[in-house]
Design an enzyme around this catalytic site. Structure first.
Site, PDB file in Angstrom:
ATOM      1  N   HIS A  23     -10.430  -5.067  -3.383  1.00  0.00           N
ATOM      2  CA  HIS A  23      -8.964  -5.622  -3.093  1.00  0.00           C
ATOM      3  C   HIS A  23      -8.897  -6.122  -1.517  1.00  0.00           C
ATOM      4  O   HIS A  23      -9.923  -5.269  -0.601  1.00  0.00           O
ATOM      5  CB  HIS A  23      -8.530  -3.951  -3.307  1.00  0.00           C
ATOM      6  CG  HIS A  23      -8.834  -2.616  -2.413  1.00  0.00           C
ATOM      7  ND1 HIS A  23      -9.466  -2.407  -3.245  1.00  0.00           N
ATOM      8  CD2 HIS A  23      -8.253  -2.209  -1.191  1.00  0.00           C
ATOM      9  CE1 HIS A  23     -10.134  -0.674  -2.369  1.00  0.00           C
ATOM     10  NE2 HIS A  23      -9.519  -1.145  -1.478  1.00  0.00           N
ATOM     11  N   HIS A  76      -7.018  -5.278   2.315  1.00  0.00           N
ATOM     12  CA  HIS A  76      -6.369  -5.254   2.864  1.00  0.00           C
ATOM     13  C   HIS A  76      -5.418  -5.806   3.667  1.00  0.00           C
ATOM     14  O   HIS A  76      -6.262  -7.362   4.126  1.00  0.00           O
ATOM     15  CB  HIS A  76      -6.511  -3.926   3.599  1.00  0.00           C
ATOM     16  CG  HIS A  76      -6.946  -3.057   2.950  1.00  0.00           C
ATOM     17  ND1 HIS A  76      -7.042  -2.244   3.121  1.00  0.00           N
ATOM     18  CD2 HIS A  76      -8.008  -2.803   2.808  1.00  0.00           C
ATOM     19  CE1 HIS A  76      -6.644  -0.811   2.274  1.00  0.00           C
ATOM     20  NE2 HIS A  76      -8.236  -1.044   1.983  1.00  0.00           N
ATOM     21  N   SER A 108     -11.631   3.465  -1.135  1.00  0.00           N
ATOM     22  CA  SER A 108     -11.732   4.290  -2.515  1.00  0.00           C
ATOM     23  C   SER A 108     -11.502   3.941  -3.307  1.00  0.00           C
ATOM     24  O   SER A 108     -11.540   4.830  -4.256  1.00  0.00           O
ATOM     25  CB  SER A 108     -10.743   5.693  -1.714  1.00  0.00           C
ATOM     26  OG  SER A 108      -9.474   4.734  -1.258  1.00  0.00           O
ATOM     27  N   ASP A 118       0.838  -1.201   0.620  1.00  0.00           N
ATOM     28  CA  ASP A 118       0.082  -0.585  -0.678  1.00  0.00           C
ATOM     29  C   ASP A 118       0.929   1.155  -0.387  1.00  0.00           C
ATOM     30  O   ASP A 118       1.813   1.183   0.681  1.00  0.00           O
ATOM     31  CB  ASP A 118      -0.659  -0.377   0.970  1.00  0.00           C
ATOM     32  CG  ASP A 118      -1.833   0.713   0.884  1.00  0.00           C
ATOM     33  OD1 ASP A 118      -3.178   0.472   0.976  1.00  0.00           O
ATOM     34  OD2 ASP A 118      -1.807   2.160   1.503  1.00  0.00           O
TER      35      ASP A 118
HETATM   36  P1  5GP Z   1      -9.809   1.616   0.204  1.00  0.00           P
HETATM   37  O1  5GP Z   1     -10.041   3.145   0.911  1.00  0.00           O
HETATM   38  O2  5GP Z   1     -11.044   1.297  -1.329  1.00  0.00           O
HETATM   39  O3  5GP Z   1     -10.089   0.299   1.102  1.00  0.00           O
HETATM   40  O4  5GP Z   1      -8.431   1.045  -0.406  1.00  0.00           O
HETATM   41  C1  5GP Z   1      -7.355   1.885  -1.414  1.00  0.00           C
HETATM   42  C2  5GP Z   1      -5.720   1.660  -0.259  1.00  0.00           C
HETATM   43  O5  5GP Z   1      -5.660   2.020  -2.197  1.00  0.00           O
HETATM   44  C3  5GP Z   1      -5.600   3.023   0.450  1.00  0.00           C
HETATM   45  O6  5GP Z   1      -5.252   2.356   1.562  1.00  0.00           O
HETATM   46  C4  5GP Z   1      -4.208   3.821  -0.586  1.00  0.00           C
HETATM   47  O7  5GP Z   1      -3.750   4.070   0.392  1.00  0.00           O
HETATM   48  C5  5GP Z   1      -3.872   2.649  -1.364  1.00  0.00           C
HETATM   49  N1  5GP Z   1      -3.743   3.133  -2.715  1.00  0.00           N
HETATM   50  C6  5GP Z   1      -4.826   4.511  -3.428  1.00  0.00           C
HETATM   51  N2  5GP Z   1      -3.592   4.406  -4.289  1.00  0.00           N
HETATM   52  C7  5GP Z   1      -2.405   3.781  -4.704  1.00  0.00           C
HETATM   53  C8  5GP Z   1      -1.296   3.498  -5.622  1.00  0.00           C
HETATM   54  O8  5GP Z   1      -1.413   4.435  -6.735  1.00  0.00           O
HETATM   55  N3  5GP Z   1      -0.634   2.277  -5.103  1.00  0.00           N
HETATM   56  C9  5GP Z   1      -0.644   2.074  -4.586  1.00  0.00           C
HETATM   57  N4  5GP Z   1       0.040   1.244  -3.661  1.00  0.00           N
HETATM   58  N5  5GP Z   1      -1.246   1.778  -3.035  1.00  0.00           N
HETATM   59  C10 5GP Z   1      -2.689   2.858  -3.688  1.00  0.00           C
END
Ligand code: 5GP
Ligand code: ZN
Length: 113
Positions: A99, A101, A94, A31
């Site tokens: 995905h 985590h 977001s 991440d």
């Molecule tokens: P969500 O909020 O959708 O559950 O998690 C999205 C995750 O993707 C977040 O933890 C954020 O830090 C990660 N993330 C967002 N953009 C990128 C990116 O460009 N590269 C990587 N490796 N992680 C990302």
């Protein structure tokens, strides 16, 4: 591949991502904003927006995501861990490409925020 999806671009190698594992179905990346000493995301190569879009065809894929998560943590020697899918903006999703985590390397409180 969905044209504007950041995770599809990482999977395709169009934007960088530090990979911890990959195979023909899954890519695991660190991440960009880690919330624990080990914080990786298990990404299916298949673009699926939300858990609510899954079909029975995806059952084995979701199972493999969990098993690969455990394997990556074990190989890192990171000990106990948590896996989380956020589904929907209200739950913290977001990026709309599912995905998993994977968080490890510190104490993890319960309930989560
Ligand atoms: P969500 O909020 O959708 O559950 O998690 C999205 C995750 O993707 C977040 O933890 C954020 O830090 C990660 N993330 C967002 N953009 C990128 C990116 O460009 N590269 C990587 N490796 N992680 C990302
Ligand atoms: Zn995507």
């Amino acid at each position: 591949m969905a044209g504007d999806c950041i995770f599809c671009k990482i999977i395709a190698g169009e934007i960088p991502g530090r990979r911890a594992y990959e195979d023909d179905e899954l890519v695991v990346v660190h991440d960009i904003n880690p919330q624990a000493p080990l914080h990786v995301l298990v990404l299916p190569r298949k673009h699926i927006e939300k858990l609510t879009d899954l079909t029975s065809e995806d059952d084995a894929l979701i199972g493999r995501m969990q098993r690969v998560a455990a394997q990556v943590v074990e190989e890192a020697g990171a000990g106990d861990f948590r896996t989380v899918f956020n589904c929907g903006e209200g739950a913290g999703q977001s990026v709309f490409h599912i995905h998993l985590h994977v968080l490890a390397g510190r104490g993890l409180g319960w309930p989560p925020g």
